[in-house]
Design a protein around this motif. Structure first.
Motif: not given
Lengths: 354, 354
Positions: A160-177, B125-136
């Motif tokens: 559970d922990l890994c899943s939610i933190e990986m989601m947060k990582l993705s959200a953070g990266q989504a903003m940063d990009i 590519e940046d947005i897409t890699i991140n979005a694809g990985n988010t779906m994992y």
């Protein structure tokens, strides 16, 4: 022992765990342990070449391995007494972290990582994306093989922990990009801190909470130590931004002030934009939009930031975040060496000069 | 009802689940449910733009949604009686699958997906890699929020399953990428089947086993239905290769015989290389290494393959794999509609003409 020395000593232990867990040459025995019996025929040579080689090329570049250290200190400071047993799980935060920066480097079109050409420039983008993504699941082998003999409840909590933190990582990266890409007049300091809490905070929080879960800490303790780790992650990022402007050496092989060239919306920049006179603000916006390369203009920009005390402000902010969250977790920690080290840890990572 | 119709009806239900689970516009409420309370300030607009938009652009292109259907049929054929309860979990195999092909398209430098420009050519590519990985990790929200109220043991089993299958997917992709790149004289048909069992079999197996776990099937039943699904995945891939040579329409917007141009090491090619006279084998190797584009040479190659019955051989292999694994799982399945559909499923996917 100085904290720097302590970290170094620990990182050697983590390296050993990594080597034990993921061999440089993948043979049938390891692959069948990891993936189950092969129905047809394995191609060990190819899997070694396209997974083990890029992953090890990356891991061998080093790194502080501070996330596993944070995990171990959290475990011990909350009363964990069987460090030896949990050592195999130190690869979890370390591999997730390394996978994420391997992928980051592709997303950012970076060229250098730890003084060497980025992985995708050596092995190709296809192999590197696949290897980086593999690292997002690779450490779960320790969980699904359950060699540590953990309870279902504990395993579930870790997943559970890994899943939610990986989601947060993705959200953070989504903003940063996206923030790098477009004009972002709506951004405030609070947005920046949130991005950091997700992007840099996620794996720090994961590490500390993992330690807490392994010693069966209660939810409150787990939450508090997670917050402390998160604040260290945030402060680490702020300090990174500070060093890019005034440091002697730069991370990721970046040049001085490169964040200004990239138009990065740092806490420092957002603070200056808020505080500056209309004239200075306009000049600053003009500079940022032009993505300057000339050192003269970079220095002018730093000058404006210093005029409004923004670099000092960011440094103080980083320190105060860590201080505040330490105060909240401190009462829950057992007296002793681990507790002391955990405090030093926050200080070391956020006040580092490199 | 014809199976094609059945699949279509089901896919409309899955689409509804996807929409319920992951809104097209990410508001604070959804984000805080998914990520926990935000410590600082969310930027919903940015997260929507860089996560929800690319993901939905991809999902809305359609697809057969056969993995969730396989999951539901496995569940029911093994005695599951509360389909309505488990519907929210159908997004799990579907999102993992879509994430993996979004990433695949980048790794393969593809241009078209389902008749439309690939996501990375639209969003970058940046947005897409991140979005694809988010779906994992995105579908694990259903697990860690545990709205289905599953037991720790069940959750742990599902996480274990997803982790090992994602590892297999990575290993399969690792083989596929490298095989395209370099001369691979060591390859045999058995290697090819193994690659398919990993790359195409993984998410099929995951889907069926997920259904089995949810109805608390025993390990033997779970294993057998997983194997049946795996064989469908492998056969699906073989049929894809067949259609690329002799089909009327081509998947992924590929042209006729494009696999020959790419030098893809298909079961068909490996069979011909094994059976051909020395003269034909040499000619074939020469052609493959030259990555031909001319239709004349493509046709010559197909001619050599037909001469040795390799296309027919591959078709038969696909059918026999499915038949064999059906025979093994069949005794474990409850008589009824779901069992019938499950059988039709294998036939439909492996004998399809498109």
């Amino acid at each position: 022992m100085e904290f720097k020395e302590y970290l170094k000593k620990n990182s050697a232990l983590i390296d050993k765990e990594l080597e034990k867990f993921f061999p440089k040459k993948l043979e049938k025995e390891w692959l069948e342990k990891a993936l189950g019996k092969a129905e047809y025929k394995l191609d060990e040579q190819t899997i070694t070449k396209s997974l083990a080689e890029p992953i090890w090329d990356f891991l061998e570049r080093g790194g502080k391995r501070w996330r596993p250290t944070l995990m171990l200190l959290s475990y011990e400071a909350l009363g964990g007494r069987n460090k030896k047993k949990i050592m195999p799980l130190t690869v979890l935060p370390e591999l997730l972290h390394n996978g994420s920066i391997m992928i980051d480097d592709i997303e950012d079109s970076s060229e250098l990582r730890r003084g060497k050409k980025c992985t995708h420039l050596i092995f190709g983008e296809d192999i590197t994306i696949n290897a980086g993504n593999t690292m997002y699941f690779l450490p779960f082998i320790v969980l699904y093989r359950n060699e540590l003999n953990l309870k279902d409840k504990t395993l579930r909590k870790i997943y559970d922990l890994c899943s939610i933190e990986m989601m947060k990582l993705s959200a953070g990266q989504a903003m940063d990009i996206l923030w790098h890409r477009e004009n972002q007049s709506h951004l405030t300091e609070e947005h920046y801190l949130q991005m950091c809490a997700y992007k840099t905070g996620a794996l720090a929080r994961l590490s500390a909470k993992l330690g807490a879960i392994l010693t069966e800490a209660n939810p409150k303790e787990t939450e508090k130590i997670g917050k402390y780790a998160e604040s260290i992650g945030v402060a680490f990022q702020i300090q990174d931004d500070v060093l890019n402007l005034v440091g002697e050496k730069f991370s990721k092989g970046k040049g001085k002030g490169e964040d200004i060239h990239e138009g990065k919306k740092t806490l420092i920049l957002l603070h200056t934009l808020k505080k500056a006179s209309e004239e200075d603000r306009k000049r600053l916006e003009e500079i940022i939009e032009s993505h300057p390369e000339e050192q003269e203009i970079i220095n002018e920009t730093i000058g404006i930031m210093e005029k409004y005390g923004s670099i000092e402000y960011a440094k103080e902010k980083a320190k105060s975040l860590v201080k505040k969250s330490w105060k909240e977790v401190e009462p829950f920690l057992k007296k002793g060496k681990a507790k002391e080290k955990l405090k030093e840890f926050g200080k070391y990572l956020t006040e580092r000069e490199i």
